[in-house]
Each structure stands twice: as C-alpha cells, then as structure tokens.
Write an enzyme that holds these catalytic residues in place. Structure first.
Site, PDB file in Angstrom:
ATOM      1  N   CYS A 285      13.213  10.369   7.883  1.00 39.25           N
ATOM      2  CA  CYS A 285      13.149   9.839   9.253  1.00 39.25           C
ATOM      3  C   CYS A 285      14.510   9.956   9.917  1.00 39.25           C
ATOM      4  O   CYS A 285      14.599  10.004  11.141  1.00 39.25           O
ATOM      5  CB  CYS A 285      12.640   8.412   9.245  1.00 39.25           C
ATOM      6  SG  CYS A 285      13.461   7.379   8.063  1.00 39.25           S
TER       7      CYS A 285
ATOM      8  N   GLU B 221       9.398  14.849  16.563  1.00 40.89           N
ATOM      9  CA  GLU B 221       9.775  14.820  15.146  1.00 40.89           C
ATOM     10  C   GLU B 221       8.965  15.876  14.397  1.00 40.89           C
ATOM     11  O   GLU B 221       7.730  15.838  14.404  1.00 40.89           O
ATOM     12  CB  GLU B 221       9.478  13.422  14.579  1.00 40.89           C
ATOM     13  CG  GLU B 221       9.964  13.258  13.165  1.00 40.89           C
ATOM     14  CD  GLU B 221       9.744  11.848  12.626  1.00 40.89           C
ATOM     15  OE1 GLU B 221       8.649  11.305  12.818  1.00 40.89           O
ATOM     16  OE2 GLU B 221      10.675  11.314  12.005  1.00 40.89           O
TER      17      GLU B 221
ATOM     18  N   LYS C 132       0.843  -1.198   0.000  1.00 34.17           N
ATOM     19  CA  LYS C 132       0.000   0.000   0.000  1.00 34.17           C
ATOM     20  C   LYS C 132       0.879   1.250   0.000  1.00 34.17           C
ATOM     21  O   LYS C 132       1.597   1.502   0.967  1.00 34.17           O
ATOM     22  CB  LYS C 132      -0.892   0.037   1.250  1.00 34.17           C
ATOM     23  CG  LYS C 132      -1.952   1.135   1.144  1.00 34.17           C
ATOM     24  CD  LYS C 132      -2.631   1.439   2.461  1.00 34.17           C
ATOM     25  CE  LYS C 132      -2.019   2.606   3.180  1.00 34.17           C
ATOM     26  NZ  LYS C 132      -1.949   3.865   2.425  1.00 34.17           N
TER      27      LYS C 132
ATOM     28  N   GLU D  72       9.624   0.647  10.685  1.00 30.01           N
ATOM     29  CA  GLU D  72      10.639   1.695  10.511  1.00 30.01           C
ATOM     30  C   GLU D  72       9.902   2.995  10.752  1.00 30.01           C
ATOM     31  O   GLU D  72       9.094   3.412   9.921  1.00 30.01           O
ATOM     32  CB  GLU D  72      11.216   1.583   9.092  1.00 30.01           C
ATOM     33  CG  GLU D  72      12.601   2.150   8.973  1.00 30.01           C
ATOM     34  CD  GLU D  72      12.543   3.611   8.653  1.00 30.01           C
ATOM     35  OE1 GLU D  72      12.601   4.416   9.612  1.00 30.01           O
ATOM     36  OE2 GLU D  72      12.433   3.960   7.478  1.00 30.01           O
TER      37      GLU D  72
HETATM   38  N1  LIG Z   1       9.643   7.298   9.335  1.00 32.14           N
HETATM   39  C1  LIG Z   1       9.252   7.861   8.231  1.00 32.14           C
HETATM   40  O1  LIG Z   1       9.846   7.680   7.187  1.00 32.14           O
HETATM   41  C2  LIG Z   1       7.998   8.661   8.243  1.00 32.14           C
HETATM   42  C3  LIG Z   1       7.579   9.321   9.373  1.00 32.14           C
HETATM   43  N2  LIG Z   1       6.432  10.041   9.333  1.00 32.14           N
HETATM   44  C4  LIG Z   1       6.041  10.798  10.545  1.00 32.14           C
HETATM   45  O2  LIG Z   1       4.639  10.771  10.681  1.00 32.14           O
HETATM   46  C5  LIG Z   1       4.110  12.091  10.688  1.00 32.14           C
HETATM   47  C6  LIG Z   1       2.744  12.107  10.083  1.00 32.14           C
HETATM   48  O3  LIG Z   1       2.745  11.618   8.740  1.00 32.14           O
HETATM   49  P1  LIG Z   1       1.561  10.664   8.260  1.00 32.14           P
HETATM   50  O4  LIG Z   1       1.337  10.755   6.816  1.00 32.14           O
HETATM   51  O5  LIG Z   1       0.360  10.927   9.115  1.00 32.14           O
HETATM   52  O6  LIG Z   1       2.183   9.219   8.549  1.00 32.14           O
HETATM   53  P2  LIG Z   1       1.439   7.846   8.696  1.00 32.14           P
HETATM   54  O7  LIG Z   1       2.223   6.995   9.610  1.00 32.14           O
HETATM   55  O8  LIG Z   1       0.002   8.075   8.981  1.00 32.14           O
HETATM   56  O9  LIG Z   1       1.495   7.229   7.186  1.00 32.14           O
HETATM   57  C7  LIG Z   1       2.407   6.267   6.745  1.00 32.14           C
HETATM   58  C8  LIG Z   1       1.654   5.144   6.024  1.00 32.14           C
HETATM   59  O10 LIG Z   1       0.793   4.477   6.943  1.00 32.14           O
HETATM   60  C9  LIG Z   1      -0.534   4.416   6.446  1.00 32.14           C
HETATM   61  N3  LIG Z   1      -1.468   4.388   7.579  1.00 32.14           N
HETATM   62  C10 LIG Z   1      -2.027   5.452   8.224  1.00 32.14           C
HETATM   63  N4  LIG Z   1      -2.838   5.032   9.208  1.00 32.14           N
HETATM   64  C11 LIG Z   1      -2.800   3.674   9.205  1.00 32.14           C
HETATM   65  C12 LIG Z   1      -3.407   2.661  10.003  1.00 32.14           C
HETATM   66  N5  LIG Z   1      -4.234   2.953  10.994  1.00 32.14           N
HETATM   67  N6  LIG Z   1      -3.112   1.370   9.729  1.00 32.14           N
HETATM   68  C13 LIG Z   1      -2.249   1.056   8.738  1.00 32.14           C
HETATM   69  N7  LIG Z   1      -1.660   1.969   7.933  1.00 32.14           N
HETATM   70  C14 LIG Z   1      -1.920   3.267   8.165  1.00 32.14           C
HETATM   71  C15 LIG Z   1      -0.630   5.638   5.562  1.00 32.14           C
HETATM   72  O11 LIG Z   1      -1.706   5.532   4.639  1.00 32.14           O
HETATM   73  C16 LIG Z   1       0.741   5.609   4.893  1.00 32.14           C
HETATM   74  O12 LIG Z   1       0.747   4.657   3.848  1.00 32.14           O
HETATM   75  C17 LIG Z   1       5.175  12.887   9.932  1.00 32.14           C
HETATM   76  O13 LIG Z   1       5.113  14.233  10.220  1.00 32.14           O
HETATM   77  C18 LIG Z   1       6.423  12.250  10.449  1.00 32.14           C
HETATM   78  O14 LIG Z   1       6.710  12.755  11.709  1.00 32.14           O
HETATM   79  C19 LIG Z   1       5.658  10.092   8.195  1.00 32.14           C
HETATM   80  C20 LIG Z   1       6.019   9.449   7.062  1.00 32.14           C
HETATM   81  C21 LIG Z   1       7.267   8.737   6.979  1.00 32.14           C
HETATM   82  N1  BAL Z   2      16.243   7.990   3.345  1.00 34.18           N
HETATM   83  C1  BAL Z   2      15.206   7.008   3.415  1.00 34.18           C
HETATM   84  C2  BAL Z   2      14.601   6.813   4.768  1.00 34.18           C
HETATM   85  C3  BAL Z   2      14.179   8.092   5.377  1.00 34.18           C
HETATM   86  O1  BAL Z   2      15.033   8.885   5.711  1.00 34.18           O
HETATM   87  O2  BAL Z   2      12.981   8.347   5.539  1.00 34.18           O
END
Ligand SMILES: NC(=O)C1=CN([C@@H]2O[C@H](COP(=O)(O)OP(=O)(O)OC[C@H]3O[C@@H](n4cnc5c(N)ncnc54)[C@H](O)[C@@H]3O)[C@@H](O)[C@H]2O)C=CC1
Ligand code: BAL
Length: 506
Positions: free
Chosen positions: A299, A409, A189, A265
């Site tokens: 991240c 974050e 997804k 992650e």
């Molecule tokens: N570690 C990383 O690479 C990331 C960290 N983040 C953090 O999260 C904050 C918010 O971003 P969001 O878009 O809200 O992240 P999110 O964690 O909601 O989204 C990431 C993925 O999870 C899916 N998702 C959302 N709710 C879910 C659920 N209940 N069950 C299963 N999958 C679900 C989303 O559709 C997307 O594909 C950012 O500001 C950042 O701090 C966001 C994206 C990437």
């Molecule tokens: N550079 C890929 C992983 C991340 O920083 O979100």
C-alpha cells in the site's frame, strides 16, 4: 481438520489446519463451504480450507464474548505480556514453516521477502508484549480543591479484524498482537486467497496459553464472512486493511449496525521526489525497492517518482539498469530460488487487472496511452517456463499527471517516472492524489527535506529512504488512505476506549 502440504524446495511437510479456529479448536463451517488456495507461482491448487458462514461468525462472537466476560477481562497486563512473549518464542520456532506457507500461498520470494515478514512479526510480537503494561494507563486530571477526575483505558471487548493478502501473517500480526496487548478478544478474517499461514499460527496462540475464545480465526469470503463481521451488533470495533472501496463498505456497515469504532488502512499512490542534489545511486536503489519489493503489492509502494529535470535522464538510465540487474524472477521462476527477488502477483484476478491497467484497456479522457513510453526490464515467462502470474518490472514515462496510471493504485510492479522543475511544482504534483499514505524525498539539503516533510499530505514521510518500516513507529494514512494508526503506541491505543471518572470530595 488437517491436510498435508509438501514444500519440496525446503524438504518440508506441513500439517496444515484447514478448519475455522473457534474456542481454540479447528471446526468445519456450518454450511460445509470451502475455498481452494492456489499457488501463484504455478497456478496449481495447494489445498482447500473451510469458509465461515454468517452463522459461524455468530458462533465466534459468542465464544469471544464469553471469553472476554469470564476470563480475558480479568487478566492483568503482566499476564498478557507473558502470553505474548511466549507466543514470540513459538513463532520463532516455526519461522521456516510460516515463511514457507506465505511463499507458496502469496508468491513471496522466500529468502528476500517471506522470511523478512516473519522477522517483523517477531519484532512486533516482542514489542507488543512489552506494551501491554505501558500504553494502557489512564491519567489523573485535577479540577479544583474538591474535585478531580481520572480516566480508565478500557478494551472494547470483542474486536474484528480483516486483513489482505499482500503480507498475510504480518498484516494479521500488526492487528492481533496490539489488540491482545490492550486486553481485547479477537475474531480475525484472513484474505480468502492467503489464509494458510494464519490458520497455522492459530495453533501457536493456543500453545502459548491464550484461553479458548480469546483468539478466533475465520477464513472466508469478503462478501460473506467480512460483511457479517462488519454488521455484527456485538462487535465493538473493526480494524480493516485492504482496498479503499471495501474500506468505504466497512464504514457503511458500521453506520448501519451499531456504530462500531473503525480503523481503516487502505490504498495509496505514494510519491517519491528526487532532487538534483541527492545521492543519485542511493535514490535509485531506494525507489526501486520501494516499488518492486513484494512485486509492488504494497500500500506504501512509491508508484510515482518525480525527478528534478537536471538529473531526470541520468536517473532514468541508472534506474533502468539497476532494476534489470537487481529485480528479477530468477531463472527458475521459483520463489524459493535465492536469485528470485520479484515473485508472481498474488492471483489471476490481480494479474489480469494489472495487465488491463498497463495496456490502456481502461482508459479515460484524461489518459494519453498512445504517448506512454513503457520499458519492461525483462520478459514475461513463456508457458513452458511458468504458468504463474509473473509480471516484469515495468517503468512508464511520458504519462500525464491526470492519467489513470498516475492516479490509480495499480498494486503491481509498475512505476511511473516524471520530471519536475522546482520545489513548488514537486510538492503540488506529489499532493495531487486522492490518497495520502506515504511519501519519500531524496536531497542533501536539510531545509528542503524538512519542508517536504511539513508540506506533504501523507501519514509517513521518508527522508532519503523509502518503505522503511519499524514496529515502534506509527503507520497510517491521510485522505482516502485510511483512518487511524497502527504500530507503535498507537497499535495498542487504537484498541482502547477512554472512560472518564469524576470524583467529588465534598
Ligand atoms: N492497502 C492494502 O494493503 C491493500 C490494498 N489493496 C487494493 O485493493 C485492490 C483489490 O484487492 P482485493 O483483494 O480486491 O482487496 P479487498 O479490499 O477486496 O480485500 C481485502 C480484505 O477485505 C475482505 N473483503 C472483501 N470484500 C469485503 C466486504 N464487502 N466486507 C468486508 N470485507 C471484505 C477480503 O476478503 C480481504 O480479507 C488491490 O489491487 C489494491 O489496489 C488490496 C489489498 C491490500
Ligand atoms: N508493508 C506493510 C503495509 C503495506 O505496505 O501494505
């Protein structure tokens, strides 16, 4: 099932798939639900695509289970190697389009960022092609004269993968290619706001020769498609990248359904520690790219920089100058402009969230917002210049260690810089976080560098660099930054389970 997208900056017309990809075909969602994709550089609609329902998740699981049982579990590592290698040649052929889709969908500067993502995807696709017959062996364990045991490394069967929006096609590839090399069928997804490049890439898996049902792509909302994947009883493993909050929900759903294996992650608040004896200009360059690349939506972004007191003022002066000269929107506010190194953040939601965090709208008792010193190295665009979600590179000083800016974050082009006196204080400050994803240390002293690598509570430590990745090196977090590792041998091994076979010769 296809729509046309024009990208005039590259004179490109893309035939964009907009259906769910199940059994090697693009199909409508069962309930007809769709999602709009918005270009964050302009805040204008790009197109819309179908969003998977719970019923669609079930159809994909059936397709993947059948493919695993009938075909994929019988393929040899050598066959998987050839398919992945062929895939890499197709990704190379489509490099411009894939990068351009991520540029319009996620706001990535095309020249300095989106193309680099696809270069990394190429490297890792070739790497995982070569891994299919290298990291999948078991071992023989001698027991006594009459007995020995051996282990078989077996794929899970059907695995689900949920990826975020900061590296749309690259994050998907970190997970897909490793799982396929290990012999699993996958249902992936993409994030609901950046699904276009993965939908486009889905057809390349088919063209490469992956049998129907082996690769399924289900765009959709997190709380619908994501939840259904996490709870499905016939999915044996789930790998998630995204926020720590949702990572917790993924674990909970696994516990409430079938105890599926979970790799997470999640977030980070990675420190960079700059000692007085380092090459200061190099430390400035690395830490600036370590926070401002991808508009801070990493991240692993080094969002906290601790600088030894003797060089603190000098560092700050050089850092502000370097950032204002190097990290820029460019004059056109267009991610295809070669001058643009800082694109917009991904969405209006993220724009408002970052704005609230940096303007003390969510303060706690631990904050000291009236004392924060904030430097923006350029201005926000005016309405007539751009309606996109551009946020200027922002540098905070005089922020308490316990403050929300220091602990939470932000996931935007925002950094906090603070002084320290000696090594012990630096390591204490650096480790004072719920997260433990990455870290960086700058020094010419080899002992200090390796002490730091030993003492820091993080899954990655960069010595005299930052946010430097390689597909051969394992990646993942300590503490609330995650569970498990991706990339390197771990990128395949995480998709295998171990079966022990006891042999009795008596
Ligand atoms: N570690 C990383 O690479 C990331 C960290 N983040 C953090 O999260 C904050 C918010 O971003 P969001 O878009 O809200 O992240 P999110 O964690 O909601 O989204 C990431 C993925 O999870 C899916 N998702 C959302 N709710 C879910 C659920 N209940 N069950 C299963 N999958 C679900 C989303 O559709 C997307 O594909 C950012 O500001 C950042 O701090 C966001 C994206 C990437
Ligand atoms: N550079 C890929 C992983 C991340 O920083 O979100």
């Amino acid at each position: 099932m296809y729509k046309s997208i024009e990208i005039p900056q590259l004179e490109l017309k893309v035939k964009q798939p907009v259906g769910l990809f199940i059994n090697n075909e693009f199909v409508k969602s069962s309930d007809g639900e769709t999602i709009e994709s918005i270009n964050p550089s302009t805040n204008k609609r790009i197109t819309s695509f179908y969003a998977a329902s719970e019923e669609d998740v079930d159809s994909a699981v059936q397709a993947a289970s059948a493919a695993y049982r009938k075909v994929w579990s019988k393929t040899s590592p050598a066959d998987r190697n050839k398919l992945l290698y062929k895939l890499s040649t197709l990704i190379e052929r489509e490099k411009t389009t894939l990068a351009a889709l991520d540029a319009i969908d996620a706001g990535k500067p095309y020249h300095s960022n989106a193309l680099q993502d696809i270069e990394q995807v190429l490297d890792l696709t070739r790497y995982f092609a070569g891994s299919a017959d290298k990291y999948t062996h078991g071992e023989v364990i001698p027991l006594n004269d009459e007995k020995y045991a051996y282990t078989i490394k077996a794929p899970f069967g059907v695995v689900a993968q949920i990826v975020p929006w900061n590296y749309p096609f690259a994050m998907a590839s970190w997970k897909m290619q490793g799982a396929l090399a290990a012999g699993n069928c996958i249902i992936i997804k993409p994030a609901d706001n950046t699904s276009l490049s993965l939908l486009y890439a889905a057809q390349l898996f088919k063209e490469a020769g992956f049998p129907p049902g082996v690769v399924n792509v289900l765009p959709g909302l997190g709380n619908v498609t994501g939840t259904a994947l996490c709870k499905h009883p016939r999915i044996s493993k789930i790998s998630f990248t995204g926020s720590t909050a949702v990572g917790g929900k993924v674990l909970e759903s696994s516990g409430q359904s079938n105890l599926k294996d979970v790799t997470l992650e999640c977030g980070g608040k990675s420190p960079a520690v700059v000692f007085a004896d380092c090459d200061l200009d190099k430390a400035v360059e690395w830490t600036a790219s370590g926070i401002f690349y991808n508009s801070g939506q990493n991240c692993t972004a080094n969002s906290r920089i601790y600088v030894q007191e003797a060089v603190y003022d000098d560092f700050l002066k050089r850092f502000r100058k370097h950032v204002s000269e190097t990290w820029t929107f460019g004059s056109k506010f267009d991610v295809f402009d070669p001058e643009c190194t800082v694109g917009p953040v991904v969405s209006e939601t993220q724009f408002k969230r970052i704005h609230a965090m940096t303007n003390a709208e969510q303060c706690t008792d631990d904050d000291n917002p009236s004392e924060w010193v904030k430097t923006q190295t350029c201005e926000y665009p005016t309405e007539s210049q751009s309606k996109g979600f551009f946020i200027p590179p922002t540098i905070f000083t005089n922020v308490k260690q316990s403050s929300s800016l220091m602990q939470n974050e932000i996931f935007g082009p925002v950094v906090v810089v603070a002084p320290f006196k000696e090594y012990d204080e630096a390591i204490e400050l650096a480790n004072d976080s719920d997260y433990g994803l990455a870290s960086a240390v700058f020094t010419k002293n080899i002992t200090t560098a390796h002490r730091f690598a030993r003492d820091i509570q993080a899954g990655t430590c960069w010595i005299n660099s930052s946010n430097d990745e390689d597909v051969t090196v394992p990646f993942g977090g300590y503490k609330m930054s995650g569970i498990g590792r991706e990339l390197g041998a771990a990128g395949v091994e995480t998709y295998l389970q171990t079966k022990a076979v006891h042999v009795n010769l008596e």
